[in-house]
Design an enzyme around this catalytic site. Sequence first.
Site, PDB file in Angstrom:
ATOM      1  N   GLU A  25     -52.315  14.299  62.104  1.00 43.86           N
ATOM      2  CA  GLU A  25     -52.060  14.852  63.430  1.00 43.86           C
ATOM      3  C   GLU A  25     -52.917  14.132  64.460  1.00 43.86           C
ATOM      4  OE1 GLU A  25     -51.775  19.264  65.605  1.00 43.86           O
ATOM      5  OE2 GLU A  25     -52.627  19.083  63.603  1.00 43.86           O
ATOM      6  N   ASN A 172     -43.021  23.517  64.811  1.00 46.24           N
ATOM      7  CA  ASN A 172     -44.176  23.766  63.950  1.00 46.24           C
ATOM      8  C   ASN A 172     -44.868  25.056  64.385  1.00 46.24           C
ATOM      9  OD1 ASN A 172     -46.686  22.958  62.234  1.00 46.24           O
ATOM     10  ND2 ASN A 172     -47.504  23.333  64.283  1.00 46.24           N
ATOM     11  N   GLU A 173     -45.160  25.907  63.433  1.00 39.48           N
ATOM     12  CA  GLU A 173     -45.885  27.155  63.704  1.00 39.48           C
ATOM     13  C   GLU A 173     -45.358  27.843  64.960  1.00 39.48           C
ATOM     14  OE1 GLU A 173     -50.145  26.788  63.502  1.00 39.48           O
ATOM     15  OE2 GLU A 173     -50.105  26.169  61.401  1.00 39.48           O
ATOM     16  N   GLU A 304     -48.967  22.442  55.298  1.00 44.97           N
ATOM     17  CA  GLU A 304     -50.372  22.492  55.701  1.00 44.97           C
ATOM     18  C   GLU A 304     -51.105  23.379  54.702  1.00 44.97           C
ATOM     19  OE1 GLU A 304     -51.379  23.268  59.803  1.00 44.97           O
ATOM     20  OE2 GLU A 304     -49.584  22.251  60.545  1.00 44.97           O
TER      21      GLU A 304
END
Length: 502
Positions: A25, A172-173, A304
């Site tokens: 990231e 994402n999330e 993750e």
Amino acid sequence: MAKLMINRNKKEGTIAPEIYGHFSEHLGRCIYEGLYVGENSEIPNVNGMRTDVVEALKEIKIPVLRWPGGCFADEYHWKDGIGPKENRKKMVNTHWGGVVEDNSFGTHEFFELCRQLGCKTYINGNLGSGTVQEMSEWVEYMTFNGVSPMADLRKKNGHEEPWTIDYFGVGNENWGCGGNMRPQYYADEYRRYQTYVRNYDPQKPIQKICGGANVDDYDWTRKVLETTHDHTVPEFHGFMDGLSLHYYVHPEGWEIKGSATDFDEEVWYKTLKKALYMETLVERHGKIMDQYDPDKKIGMIVDEWGCWFTVEPGTNPGFLYQQNTIRDALVAGITLNIFNKHCDRVKMANLAQMVNVLQSVILTEGPKMIKTPTYHVFHMYRHHQGATLLNSTLTGVGETGIGEWKVPEVTESVSEDAEHIITVTLNNLSADEEKEIEIAFAGDEHVYSVKEAKVVSAEMHAHNTFDVPELVKEEEFTAYKKCGNGIKVMLPPCSVVELRLQ
């Protein structure tokens, strides 16, 4: 005596190489300084990628790399990271450290890194703050081999041929940093956005990953699947190839987290107990997935995972830089054994993160580089990639630990590769006691010998530094002897052991 019984005649699936995947990231020094130093750096590089880091990563057979996030993905606008670098937009990375992101590492650089690593690509698209058009055009830019505005722009920027996207995450999330959405809302958005993630090359279909739950949010998993699968017609199947899951080990809880290197024996066991919770998560989320996908065509993508401790003193809190001890090695060994044994559902996992962030496999400091204890576990476990999971059962194994933090003395997994070499990986979770294990084979008269044996073991606080870079490393393992058609093994405390049998 504890016994590990292996049944070669009971094959339980293929361990996807992608279970051993990694995550990079735009966070701290993961990409900049860690993976990418630029073409003009004095640090040896190929097209800006650090030679020492790339070569080390190739040794552990990196199967797939996820990029650009993480939380960063849902504020990343891909057009900022293409074209001449002097013209690329600068921005403040509000998620991670408030530093300037100059976008010198973008789409072209990511694919160049994956080319050098020889790994598959996993792109995370911006659903949180981006548009359907933006996501659609990015896919077109990367993969279309024809005449179109985005394909022409890619060629103008120096890459004539399209790339291959192996996996594409639609957000994402999105329950948190990706938009604070409700599961039904995200699921409807997923349905819409994924429609425009076009497969321009039918021979290289993009595997689409839906944003899944945080830890034990089973309600999210259930409601997302209810919504995505509502009114689904047969030809619509394949619009979801994976559902993600995120879980980090915080021994002292989310707010405190705890030191990476300063901990007592109770915290050692607390950490390992929380690592073992991954099995509960995989099983419970998996049962919900079974209701909608009984044939297990949708992979669980644990993109993750790892230990998340308090940052090292004196470092930017937003950079998430932490040391890596033998405790991290045990967390890696435990978790990878769990993924192996659930390979019917777990199809990819991505350790967070690759370099200089959280439970990384490599740390860098200027021109220096060290391999962490976690690196050495991945190096041993690489033999499981693509191998066949064999049925294996541990008996006679008790518990070890302190107070409420009791854990099994040993965890394991077993696989057989195409050359019929059997890989056994064993973890001794005890902080101070050896454990003897007899490895035996059910209904098999073949006499097995040890082709290769390795161990990573040290005092529980042991870690590598730039002054002492090889305090913890793989070493030859010799504490075994033949017994009948099997092997007796004496596992040191705090150890990850691999035996290759033939």
